[in-house]
Design an enzyme around this catalytic site. Sequence first.
Site, PDB file in Angstrom:
ATOM      1  N   ARG A  48     -10.842 -12.609   8.823  1.00 39.17           N
ATOM      2  CA  ARG A  48      -9.470 -12.249   8.462  1.00 39.17           C
ATOM      3  C   ARG A  48      -8.924 -13.076   7.299  1.00 39.17           C
ATOM      4  NH1 ARG A  48      -5.119 -14.269  10.461  1.00 39.17           N
ATOM      5  NH2 ARG A  48      -6.126 -14.989  12.357  1.00 39.17           N
ATOM      6  N   LYS A 199     -12.623   6.225  -1.954  1.00 38.71           N
ATOM      7  CA  LYS A 199     -12.903   7.280  -2.920  1.00 38.71           C
ATOM      8  C   LYS A 199     -14.112   6.906  -3.794  1.00 38.71           C
ATOM      9  CE  LYS A 199      -9.399   8.824  -0.776  1.00 38.71           C
ATOM     10  NZ  LYS A 199      -8.015   8.603  -1.176  1.00 38.71           N
TER      11      LYS A 199
HETATM   12  C1  LIG Z   1      -6.838   8.064  -0.698  1.00 41.22           C
HETATM   13  C2  LIG Z   1      -5.876   7.432  -1.606  1.00 41.22           C
HETATM   14  C3  LIG Z   1      -5.099   6.326  -1.204  1.00 41.22           C
HETATM   15  C4  LIG Z   1      -5.147   5.756   0.204  1.00 41.22           C
HETATM   16  O1  LIG Z   1      -6.394   5.241   0.504  1.00 41.22           O
HETATM   17  P1  LIG Z   1      -6.987   5.154   2.009  1.00 41.22           P
HETATM   18  O2  LIG Z   1      -8.309   4.530   1.775  1.00 41.22           O
HETATM   19  O3  LIG Z   1      -7.031   6.558   2.534  1.00 41.22           O
HETATM   20  O4  LIG Z   1      -6.059   4.310   2.800  1.00 41.22           O
HETATM   21  C5  LIG Z   1      -4.245   5.762  -2.132  1.00 41.22           C
HETATM   22  N1  LIG Z   1      -4.123   6.269  -3.366  1.00 41.22           N
HETATM   23  C6  LIG Z   1      -4.836   7.340  -3.794  1.00 41.22           C
HETATM   24  C7  LIG Z   1      -4.656   7.851  -5.173  1.00 41.22           C
HETATM   25  C8  LIG Z   1      -5.739   7.957  -2.929  1.00 41.22           C
HETATM   26  O5  LIG Z   1      -6.427   9.029  -3.336  1.00 41.22           O
END
Ligand SMILES: *Cc1c(COP(=O)(O)O)cnc(C)c1O
Length: 383
Positions: A48, A199
């Site tokens: 953490r 992503k």
């Molecule tokens: C998916 C996304 C997020 C959030 O991310 P998580 O990993 O789902 O918490 C923030 N900003 C953008 C542009 C995204 O596509």
Amino acid sequence: MSKEKLGLNTICAHVGEVKDEQFKGAVSPMFLSSSYEFLDVDVKRYPRYFNTPNQEYLAKKIAALEHTEAALIFGSGMAAISHMFLAFLQKGDHLVVQNTLYGGTVNFIKEEFPKYGIEYTFTNGYKVEDFEAVIQPNTKLIHIETPSNPLLTITDIKAIAELGKSKSILTSIDNTFASPVNQNPIDLGIDMVMHSATKYFGGHSDICAGAVASSQEHIDRIWNVSKNLGGSLSDMTVWLLERSMKTLGLRVKTQTKNAMKMAKWLNKHPKISKVYYPGLKSHPEHKLAKSQMKGFGAMLSFELVNGLDAYQFQKSLQLIKSSMSLAGVESTVISPHLTSHALLSQEERDKVGISDQLIRFSVGIEDVEDLKQDIDNAIAALI
Ligand SMILES: *Cc1c(COP(=O)(O)O)cnc(C)c1O
């Protein structure tokens, strides 16, 4: 060799490796300990505290990619953004934030900020004047997202950075859509960069993670909040993320090339009425995108002509999956009016330009001829 001098793919492949001193293996060992020696050590390690070997070293790769001194890795993109906001905003402070923003970020601001007494204003648009117009004496942070979701608007990063500097306001950007392969906001003067590593960093639709990259000073300030809130990423996932990031440059460059080809093709397609992609000359901020991006990214949106049902179109696709997330090696589509913008009324959607015919397309690494064929077949099935 200075890290800044290394090329993108070399950084992806090598920076931030944990050396296997014991067996000399080629890849980073995975350190799963949640308990470390504390007598006579320089660093007291604990998951953490964001400082297990795998966390600490992968953060170096992210910092190198974003041209910053330091980075922190989180359990999700939302953990990254919420910890960043809470580190720099306290009761009575004000956030200026772009109106076209990832839905989760909008929810976080609207649902949580009132509990902390933090004020905020969503801009009326994505131009610098729209940000300037809503700055208040207590504004402490300006947050932007470019290219934005799902209409791929482009905000002038350098102008926003200059606006912030002129008023001693910090600036941050959600760089998820472009990734450091296509855009380096720190070089344009932005103070902090965050990512949903779920992503492009992950890239295989099997990891949930996030990251913030900035100066050591800013990262220390975020760390002070993050150690209290928790939200670090498990070392098994950190390890998997390191493996994914070795091919970040290869994947995103291929996806970006594919997106350009698909955008041009869709733009000429008789059954597609509009294409939103900053790489097209017809995009209103094409020149700006060209000046601040190395590539135009692999996200685009398009509208089916009236009479073609967007839901049926997605059902008819065979190769391209209709899937909520984005940025994987596989191409995916969603209907914003059925997902991210489903809670808005028809009138509100019309106002922000989200039509029922709109499809958001995350372009993968497949061969473009196969993607074109899949779209053509799906359209043919509807006629
Ligand atoms: C998916 C996304 C997020 C959030 O991310 P998580 O990993 O789902 O918490 C923030 N900003 C953008 C542009 C995204 O596509």
